[in-house]
Design a protein around this motif. Structure first.
Motif, PDB file in Angstrom:
ATOM      1  N   LEU A 156      56.026 -49.381  15.836  1.00  0.00           N
ATOM      2  CA  LEU A 156      56.475 -49.330  14.614  1.00  0.00           C
ATOM      3  C   LEU A 156      55.564 -49.972  14.345  1.00  0.00           C
ATOM      4  O   LEU A 156      55.268 -49.580  12.218  1.00  0.00           O
ATOM      5  N   LEU A 157      54.208 -50.459  14.364  1.00  0.00           N
ATOM      6  CA  LEU A 157      53.655 -51.522  13.389  1.00  0.00           C
ATOM      7  C   LEU A 157      52.777 -49.946  12.210  1.00  0.00           C
ATOM      8  O   LEU A 157      52.479 -50.009  11.402  1.00  0.00           O
ATOM      9  N   ALA A 158      52.440 -49.504  13.280  1.00  0.00           N
ATOM     10  CA  ALA A 158      51.799 -47.673  12.739  1.00  0.00           C
ATOM     11  C   ALA A 158      52.659 -47.177  11.870  1.00  0.00           C
ATOM     12  O   ALA A 158      52.248 -46.417  10.555  1.00  0.00           O
ATOM     13  N   LEU A 159      53.584 -47.038  11.893  1.00  0.00           N
ATOM     14  CA  LEU A 159      54.967 -46.514  10.938  1.00  0.00           C
ATOM     15  C   LEU A 159      54.724 -47.151   9.784  1.00  0.00           C
ATOM     16  O   LEU A 159      54.851 -46.409   8.241  1.00  0.00           O
ATOM     17  N   GLN A 160      55.236 -48.195   9.777  1.00  0.00           N
ATOM     18  CA  GLN A 160      55.319 -49.357   8.838  1.00  0.00           C
ATOM     19  C   GLN A 160      54.113 -49.545   8.455  1.00  0.00           C
ATOM     20  O   GLN A 160      53.946 -49.804   6.607  1.00  0.00           O
ATOM     21  N   LEU A 161      52.686 -49.526   8.726  1.00  0.00           N
ATOM     22  CA  LEU A 161      51.477 -49.625   8.153  1.00  0.00           C
ATOM     23  C   LEU A 161      51.680 -48.440   7.511  1.00  0.00           C
ATOM     24  O   LEU A 161      50.661 -48.667   6.141  1.00  0.00           O
ATOM     25  N   ALA A 162      51.460 -47.035   7.606  1.00  0.00           N
ATOM     26  CA  ALA A 162      51.262 -46.188   7.243  1.00  0.00           C
ATOM     27  C   ALA A 162      52.346 -46.107   5.984  1.00  0.00           C
ATOM     28  O   ALA A 162      51.138 -45.294   4.930  1.00  0.00           O
ATOM     29  N   GLU A 163      53.396 -46.117   5.588  1.00  0.00           N
ATOM     30  CA  GLU A 163      54.220 -46.494   4.867  1.00  0.00           C
ATOM     31  C   GLU A 163      53.733 -47.369   3.528  1.00  0.00           C
ATOM     32  O   GLU A 163      53.580 -46.807   2.675  1.00  0.00           O
ATOM     33  N   VAL A 167      45.922 -44.699  -1.865  1.00  0.00           N
ATOM     34  CA  VAL A 167      46.419 -43.272  -0.536  1.00  0.00           C
ATOM     35  C   VAL A 167      46.730 -41.902  -1.134  1.00  0.00           C
ATOM     36  O   VAL A 167      46.464 -41.597  -0.048  1.00  0.00           O
ATOM     37  N   ALA A 168      48.587 -42.310  -1.491  1.00  0.00           N
ATOM     38  CA  ALA A 168      48.579 -41.839  -1.181  1.00  0.00           C
ATOM     39  C   ALA A 168      48.547 -40.382  -2.521  1.00  0.00           C
ATOM     40  O   ALA A 168      49.390 -38.905  -1.713  1.00  0.00           O
ATOM     41  N   GLN A 169      47.366 -40.571  -3.111  1.00  0.00           N
ATOM     42  CA  GLN A 169      46.912 -39.126  -4.018  1.00  0.00           C
ATOM     43  C   GLN A 169      46.083 -38.103  -3.424  1.00  0.00           C
ATOM     44  O   GLN A 169      45.868 -37.385  -3.438  1.00  0.00           O
ATOM     45  N   TYR A 170      45.843 -39.220  -1.836  1.00  0.00           N
ATOM     46  CA  TYR A 170      44.776 -38.024  -0.708  1.00  0.00           C
ATOM     47  C   TYR A 170      45.600 -37.495   0.261  1.00  0.00           C
ATOM     48  O   TYR A 170      45.419 -36.207   0.339  1.00  0.00           O
ATOM     49  N   PHE A 221      54.136 -41.758   2.517  1.00  0.00           N
ATOM     50  CA  PHE A 221      55.039 -41.149   3.752  1.00  0.00           C
ATOM     51  C   PHE A 221      56.593 -42.042   3.665  1.00  0.00           C
ATOM     52  O   PHE A 221      55.940 -43.837   3.003  1.00  0.00           O
ATOM     53  N   THR A 222      57.649 -41.897   4.245  1.00  0.00           N
ATOM     54  CA  THR A 222      58.391 -42.727   5.009  1.00  0.00           C
ATOM     55  C   THR A 222      58.399 -42.872   6.036  1.00  0.00           C
ATOM     56  O   THR A 222      59.603 -41.552   6.797  1.00  0.00           O
TER      57      THR A 222
END
Length: 179
Positions: A116-123, A132-135, A139-140
């Motif tokens: 859960l932490l990894a998913l929320q952090l990636a979002e 980071v999104a430009q590269y 991620f949702t």
């Protein structure tokens, strides 16, 4: 052993809050036959007769508390029966199947917490298009938890981390991420 063939008893006391210095460092105290013998900030390496006592702490407990002989053999120290760790060890001896179930449940909770932490952090990292999104794109997270559910997950994860700390278990991924 000492000169009169009596056995020496070494004890380690690590209290994260009571004995921490003003800088936030954790202090380990070494006792010899019930008397204060030495202290050191953690990680601590206490030279003792025949080897070294090594102490390393994590944010939720101890990573390591071992006696290492001069030859390199390692032995985990036995917790004081009156301590929380000692009571957990006694529970493990008297109810081994239930103890294993609780241990497995705590590991599952921590794995779930890490996911859960990894998913929320990636979002969060990919939310800003200029960052980071430009590269990598945005991620949702497929799991969207409300604030109170996140709080409950956090509390359950802390309880699981505490259980692992009382069992004197440490894993860099599970316990490092949770604590």
């Amino acid at each position: 052993m000492n000169d009169d063939s009596g056995q020496r008893v070494y004890s380690v006391d690590v209290r994260h809050q009571k004995h921490s210095s003003s800088s936030g460092r954790v202090i380990a105290h070494l006792y010899l036959d019930g008397r204060h013998h030495a202290e050191s900030t953690v990680p601590a390496f206490f030279p003792v007769q025949g080897g070294t006592v090594e102490v390393r702490a994590s944010t939720v407990g101890l990573k390591r508390c071992h006696y290492v002989t001069a030859e390199g053999a390692e032995f985990q120290l036995i917790p004081d029966p009156a301590s929380a760790e000692g009571r957990r060890a006694r529970f493990d001896r008297s109810h081994p199947a239930l103890s294993r179930c609780i241990g497995l449940l705590s590991a599952i909770v921590l794995v779930g917490g890490v996911v859960l932490l990894a998913l929320q952090l990636a979002e969060q990292l990919t939310r800003n298009p200029a960052g980071v999104a430009q590269y990598v794109g945005t991620f949702t997270s497929p799991i969207d938890l409300s604030g109170w559910v996140n709080t409950v997950v956090g509390l359950v994860t802390v309880a699981a981390s505490t259980e692992r700390a009382l069992r004197l278990r440490y894993n860099w991924l599970l316990d490092g991420a949770a604590g």
